[in-house]
Design a protein around this motif. Structure first.
Motif, PDB file in Angstrom:
ATOM      1  N   UNK A 187      16.608 -10.493  14.778  1.00 58.67           N
ATOM      2  CA  UNK A 187      15.275 -10.868  14.066  1.00 58.67           C
ATOM      3  C   UNK A 187      14.980  -9.624  13.156  1.00 58.67           C
ATOM      4  N   UNK A 188      15.883  -8.924  12.502  1.00 55.28           N
ATOM      5  CA  UNK A 188      15.454  -7.582  11.840  1.00 55.28           C
ATOM      6  C   UNK A 188      14.469  -7.886  10.876  1.00 55.28           C
ATOM      7  N   UNK A 189      14.569  -9.353  10.278  1.00 55.13           N
ATOM      8  CA  UNK A 189      13.678  -9.655   9.011  1.00 55.13           C
ATOM      9  C   UNK A 189      12.143  -9.544   9.392  1.00 55.13           C
ATOM     10  N   UNK A 190      11.880  -9.518  11.008  1.00 53.97           N
ATOM     11  CA  UNK A 190      10.587  -9.286  11.337  1.00 53.97           C
ATOM     12  C   UNK A 190      10.042  -8.104  10.892  1.00 53.97           C
ATOM     13  N   UNK A 191      10.981  -6.993  11.400  1.00 57.53           N
ATOM     14  CA  UNK A 191      10.579  -5.618  11.223  1.00 57.53           C
ATOM     15  C   UNK A 191      10.753  -5.334   9.754  1.00 57.53           C
ATOM     16  N   UNK A 192      11.660  -6.106   9.001  1.00 60.20           N
ATOM     17  CA  UNK A 192      11.155  -5.922   7.344  1.00 60.20           C
ATOM     18  C   UNK A 192       9.790  -6.354   6.975  1.00 60.20           C
ATOM     19  N   UNK A 193       9.449  -7.508   7.544  1.00 56.90           N
ATOM     20  CA  UNK A 193       8.153  -7.996   7.048  1.00 56.90           C
ATOM     21  C   UNK A 193       7.129  -7.019   7.342  1.00 56.90           C
ATOM     22  N   UNK A 194       7.199  -6.593   8.573  1.00 55.35           N
ATOM     23  CA  UNK A 194       6.069  -5.472   9.206  1.00 55.35           C
ATOM     24  C   UNK A 194       6.076  -4.476   7.791  1.00 55.35           C
ATOM     25  N   UNK A 195       7.486  -3.928   7.631  1.00 60.19           N
ATOM     26  CA  UNK A 195       7.744  -2.824   6.738  1.00 60.19           C
ATOM     27  C   UNK A 195       6.834  -3.431   5.332  1.00 60.19           C
ATOM     28  N   UNK A 196       6.999  -4.635   4.774  1.00 55.49           N
ATOM     29  CA  UNK A 196       6.550  -5.097   3.719  1.00 55.49           C
ATOM     30  C   UNK A 196       5.026  -5.104   3.555  1.00 55.49           C
ATOM     31  N   UNK A 197       4.578  -5.663   4.730  1.00 63.65           N
ATOM     32  CA  UNK A 197       2.996  -5.572   4.742  1.00 63.65           C
ATOM     33  C   UNK A 197       2.215  -4.428   4.748  1.00 63.65           C
ATOM     34  N   UNK A 198       2.812  -3.230   5.684  1.00 64.93           N
ATOM     35  CA  UNK A 198       2.597  -2.058   5.590  1.00 64.93           C
ATOM     36  C   UNK A 198       2.521  -1.306   4.491  1.00 64.93           C
ATOM     37  N   UNK A 199       3.815  -1.725   3.720  1.00 64.16           N
ATOM     38  CA  UNK A 199       3.890  -0.989   2.211  1.00 64.16           C
ATOM     39  C   UNK A 199       2.565  -1.602   1.205  1.00 64.16           C
ATOM     40  N   UNK A 200       2.311  -2.836   1.338  1.00 65.23           N
ATOM     41  CA  UNK A 200       1.260  -3.479   0.385  1.00 65.23           C
ATOM     42  C   UNK A 200      -0.127  -2.920   0.803  1.00 65.23           C
ATOM     43  N   UNK A 201      -0.342  -2.843   2.044  1.00 64.44           N
ATOM     44  CA  UNK A 201      -1.638  -2.210   2.691  1.00 64.44           C
ATOM     45  C   UNK A 201      -1.661  -0.767   2.071  1.00 64.44           C
ATOM     46  N   UNK A 202      -0.599  -0.097   2.210  1.00 61.81           N
ATOM     47  CA  UNK A 202      -0.807   1.344   1.911  1.00 61.81           C
ATOM     48  C   UNK A 202      -1.028   1.629   0.586  1.00 61.81           C
ATOM     49  N   UNK A 203      -0.325   0.694  -0.286  1.00 62.92           N
ATOM     50  CA  UNK A 203      -0.446   1.059  -1.822  1.00 62.92           C
ATOM     51  C   UNK A 203      -1.775   0.584  -2.369  1.00 62.92           C
ATOM     52  N   UNK A 204      -2.138  -0.398  -1.764  1.00 61.09           N
ATOM     53  CA  UNK A 204      -3.841  -1.003  -2.265  1.00 61.09           C
ATOM     54  C   UNK A 204      -4.819  -0.163  -1.549  1.00 61.09           C
ATOM     55  N   UNK A 205      -4.726   0.351  -0.397  1.00 63.56           N
ATOM     56  CA  UNK A 205      -5.718   1.142   0.169  1.00 63.56           C
ATOM     57  C   UNK A 205      -5.879   2.568  -0.420  1.00 63.56           C
ATOM     58  N   UNK A 206      -4.747   3.083  -0.730  1.00 64.08           N
ATOM     59  CA  UNK A 206      -4.382   4.331  -1.086  1.00 64.08           C
ATOM     60  C   UNK A 206      -4.961   4.367  -2.585  1.00 64.08           C
ATOM     61  N   UNK A 207      -4.898   3.307  -3.427  1.00 67.42           N
ATOM     62  CA  UNK A 207      -5.080   3.539  -4.750  1.00 67.42           C
ATOM     63  C   UNK A 207      -6.768   3.094  -4.890  1.00 67.42           C
ATOM     64  N   UNK A 208      -7.318   2.480  -4.078  1.00 65.38           N
ATOM     65  CA  UNK A 208      -8.889   2.165  -4.129  1.00 65.38           C
ATOM     66  C   UNK A 208      -9.411   3.498  -3.587  1.00 65.38           C
ATOM     67  N   UNK A 209      -9.012   4.022  -2.753  1.00 67.27           N
ATOM     68  CA  UNK A 209      -9.600   5.333  -2.383  1.00 67.27           C
ATOM     69  C   UNK A 209      -9.671   6.473  -3.281  1.00 67.27           C
ATOM     70  N   UNK A 210      -8.384   6.330  -4.118  1.00 69.09           N
ATOM     71  CA  UNK A 210      -8.366   7.524  -5.004  1.00 69.09           C
ATOM     72  C   UNK A 210      -9.313   7.238  -6.379  1.00 69.09           C
ATOM     73  N   UNK A 211      -9.754   5.811  -6.412  1.00 67.52           N
ATOM     74  CA  UNK A 211     -10.749   5.646  -7.810  1.00 67.52           C
ATOM     75  C   UNK A 211     -11.829   6.666  -7.575  1.00 67.52           C
ATOM     76  N   UNK A 212     -12.436   6.764  -6.496  1.00 65.07           N
ATOM     77  CA  UNK A 212     -13.715   7.340  -6.432  1.00 65.07           C
ATOM     78  C   UNK A 212     -13.601   9.053  -6.122  1.00 65.07           C
ATOM     79  N   UNK A 213     -12.569   9.631  -6.353  1.00 66.95           N
ATOM     80  CA  UNK A 213     -12.435  10.960  -5.942  1.00 66.95           C
ATOM     81  C   UNK A 213     -12.944  11.895  -7.138  1.00 66.95           C
ATOM     82  N   UNK A 214     -13.699  13.027  -6.938  1.00 72.88           N
ATOM     83  CA  UNK A 214     -13.757  13.579  -8.101  1.00 72.88           C
ATOM     84  C   UNK A 214     -12.785  15.164  -7.851  1.00 72.88           C
ATOM     85  N   UNK A 215     -12.377  15.361  -6.737  1.00 69.42           N
ATOM     86  CA  UNK A 215     -11.438  16.503  -6.572  1.00 69.42           C
ATOM     87  C   UNK A 215      -9.955  16.155  -7.204  1.00 69.42           C
TER      88      UNK A 215
END
Lengths: 120, 517
Positions: free
Chosen positions: B278-306
């Motif tokens: 069931x390695x596809x399950x690990x793959x899905x975890x990686x995919x969801x982790x990736x989507x979360x990471x990219x989205x949360x990262x960019x939303x936090x970047x928008x408000x930075x001044x430094x």
């Protein structure tokens, strides 16, 4: 009862891991957090050493080994791993303490809820 | 000579690192020494890659002629320390050596006024050793040791400006994360050792069985490496560390982060695919982790001044793309038709994005370092009108910003397009997230460009000049690579990326040298 005695080292490892994670997660003093990392390291090292013990096996030292021991020696890999890991752990601790000293000098406190200039 | 390349690539920077303190009080000399050593290592890594691409996997054994040599008693396990270099490892080695070279070149001027430079260059070279060891080793315990070397030297570099309290704060955060992560790696290494009695990656991968202990070890390894490559929710150390490290140390530190990503891919593909049906399950975890990471990262970047902090949040967000690409490949790994249709391309896209991101993010962080060098501040509100004063920095910044936002014809576009296309095949929603992230990235870089470079020239920056030549050369090299990788992606993909992706997919190849029993 016997199974508890046999697994005693592993139970201790589990308790130490729990204490270590608790200390890192919930303590506020930086020095205590560093101690928590040290406890974790002790737990992992103890786990490896406990794995390396084989009942009835002899330590792999050839000088003055009793007769019959040569056929029955354990592989010294876990001990070698532990030694390496202890050395690395000392380096990590020294660096962490150095940072803690530096933080105390500039912030005047070791409370992690107050050491928060980097945020946002 | 050629067969000893895997040992030399570690030995040369190690020699350089420990010889660097000899140049105490000769600041110019130690900088040149570091540039020389990293340059030689870069050449060695190029030679090594050519060897691997021509001859296939290279197994180097320390202390014996061949990897299959066994004990006199006939006990048939690999007991020696081994380096196993496949196309993926070689690809990471090129990234590491290239970025260390550029970082050393940039540091020549950027940290020239600081004290304790011999220690700085020692740490820089040690960081390179740690990364190279992580990506080339074929032994789980070595992986831990090199991970610790990279972690310790990286944390010390982050805290290099010890007169700033913030540097120590960021340093201790990074060090605690890295210490806990590597202790958990060691714990799972011990679990695997207890089960199989060996530490060799190929041996374990060959003998691995499906069991609870394996699953626990896999979970621990996955979590620790995800933690250290800056995936959400353990991303908070990334902006602090990237902001506080001197800009010359940024490129190697970036690669150190992605060396952990490499280790994540290595354990999920080479070590565990054989057993986890069931390695596809690990793959899905990686995919969801990736989507979360990219989205949360960019939303936090928008408000930075430094400015550096803003770019560091984008680094988190871009890590999400790599996880998404390779995760899509992992989900379909045991499905040959889908694998041929889009899985292989997805993995290639993820890996291509690793090197592209390393290049343009290093470029951007270096332009931020250049801004800090001339203005003495990192706050965007206090900058303005610098485009006329620093033309080359401005052009480099524009190229980097266009590349990270995925505009053609720069390298970010090439890899992002592959990721869009392949993730669409798995699930269209993933592509929507990836594209929205890309647009938000563009938005926040337009903001940086407008507030730092455009606008009326400020009085306090009347006398600023373009940064010194070594910094400019380092930036120009990376900007040129951005354009070249964007214009000729086919060559890079065929020569470097697809062999690396195939090395991940054909996991059986990894122990084809025997693996013993």
């Amino acid at each position: 009862m016997n199974s508890v005695l046999v697994n005693l080292p592993f139970i201790v490892v589990a308790i130490l891991l729990a204490i270590g994670f608790y200390t890192i997660g919930f303590k506020r003093n930086l020095i205590k957090i560093i101690i928590g990392v040290e406890i974790l390291e002790g737990a992992v090292n103890m786990f490896i050493v406990a794995l390396g013990y084989v009942k009835g096996g002899y330590a792999p030292i050839y000088t003055q080994a009793p007769s019959g021991a040569i056929e029955n020696m354990v592989l010294p890999t876990p001990q070698a791993l532990t030694l390496t890991s202890i050395v690395i752990g000392v380096a990590v601790t020294a660096l962490m303490l150095a940072f803690a000293v530096n933080i105390y000098k500039t912030y005047g406190t070791l409370d992690v809820s107050k050491v928060r200039r980097l945020r946002g | 000579m050629m067969e000893h390349l895997p040992a030399l690539i570690i030995a040369i920077p190690l020699l350089g690192a420990f010889a660097a303190p000899l140049f105490k009080r000769h600041h110019k000399a130690v900088s040149i020494w570091a540039i020389l050593i990293t340059g030689i290592t870069l050449i060695v890594s190029l030679l090594l890659t050519r060897e691997v691409l021509v001859k296939g996997i290279l197994v180097y054994v320390f202390g014996a002629k061949s990897p299959t040599l066994v004990l006199p008693s006939g006990y048939k396990v690999p007991i020696r320390i081994m380096f196993e270099v496949d196309a993926l490892g070689a690809f990471m080695a090129i990234s590491a050596t290239l970025m260390s070279f550029v970082g050393a070149l940039y540091s020549y001027s950027h940290v020239a006024h600081e004290s304790g430079l011999e220690k700085y260059y020692s740490l820089l070279l040690l960081l390179e050793v740690g990364i190279l060891g992580m990506v080339l080793t074929g032994d789980l315990f070595n992986l831990f040791v090199f991970m610790e070397i990279a972690g310790i030297s990286g944390a010390a570099l982050v805290g290099f400006r010890s007169y700033r309290g913030e540097a120590s704060e960021a340093g201790i955060k990074y060090l605690i994360i890295s210490a806990v992560a590597s202790l958990m790696v060691l714990f799972s290494v011990a679990l695997l050792y207890g089960e199989y009695g060996n530490l060799n990656l190929a041996y374990i991968a060959k003998n691995i069985k499906f069991g609870v202990v394996d699953l626990i070890a896999f979970g621990l390894l996955f979590t620790s490496f995800a933690m250290k490559c800056g995936a959400v929710p353990m991303h908070y150390w990334v902006p602090d560390a990237y902001t506080e490290i001197p800009a010359g140390g940024n490129p190697p530190l970036l690669v150190a982060t992605y060396a952990n990503l490499y280790a994540l891919f290595r354990v999920s593909f080479t070590l565990f695919t054989n057993i986890v049906i069931n390695i596809s399950r690990a793959g899905w975890i990686m995919v969801i982790l990736g989507v979360l990471t990219m989205f949360i990262g960019v939303t936090m970047a928008l408000v930075q001044k430094d400015v550096k902090r803003l770019m560091s949040y984008h680094a988190i967000s871009q890590t999400g793309y790599m996880l998404l690409g390779v995760g899509v490949g992992l989900t379909v790994l045991h499905d040959p038709s889908k694998l041929m249709e889009f899985g292989r391309d997805a993995i290639a896209g993820g890996l291509f994005h690793v090197i592209n991101h390393i290049i343009y993010k290093s470029l951007l962080l270096m332009t931020a370092g250049a801004l800090f060098y001339v203005t003495g501040t990192r706050n965007l509100d206090n900058m303005g009108g610098l485009a006329r004063k620093m033309p080359i920095t401005t052009i480099s910044f524009m190229i980097g910003a266009a590349a990270i936002s995925g505009l053609p014809p720069f390298n970010g576009f090439a890899s992002k397009l592959i990721i869009y296309e392949t993730s669409y095949m798995l699930n269209p929603i993933l592509t929507v997230f990836a594209m929205v992230t890309s647009i938000l990235t563009l938005a926040s870089f337009v903001k940086v460009f407008a507030s730092a470079f455009l606008g009326p020239p400020l009085k306090k920056y009347e006398n600023v000049k373009e940064v010194p030549k070594p910094m400019l050369i380092a930036m120009i090299i990376l900007a040129a690579l951005c354009v070249i990788f964007g214009l000729f992606p086919k060559i890079i993909l065929d020569k470097l990326i697809y062999p690396a992706a195939d090395a991940l997919i054909n996991y059986l190849q990894y122990h084809s040298w025997g693996g013993l029993a």
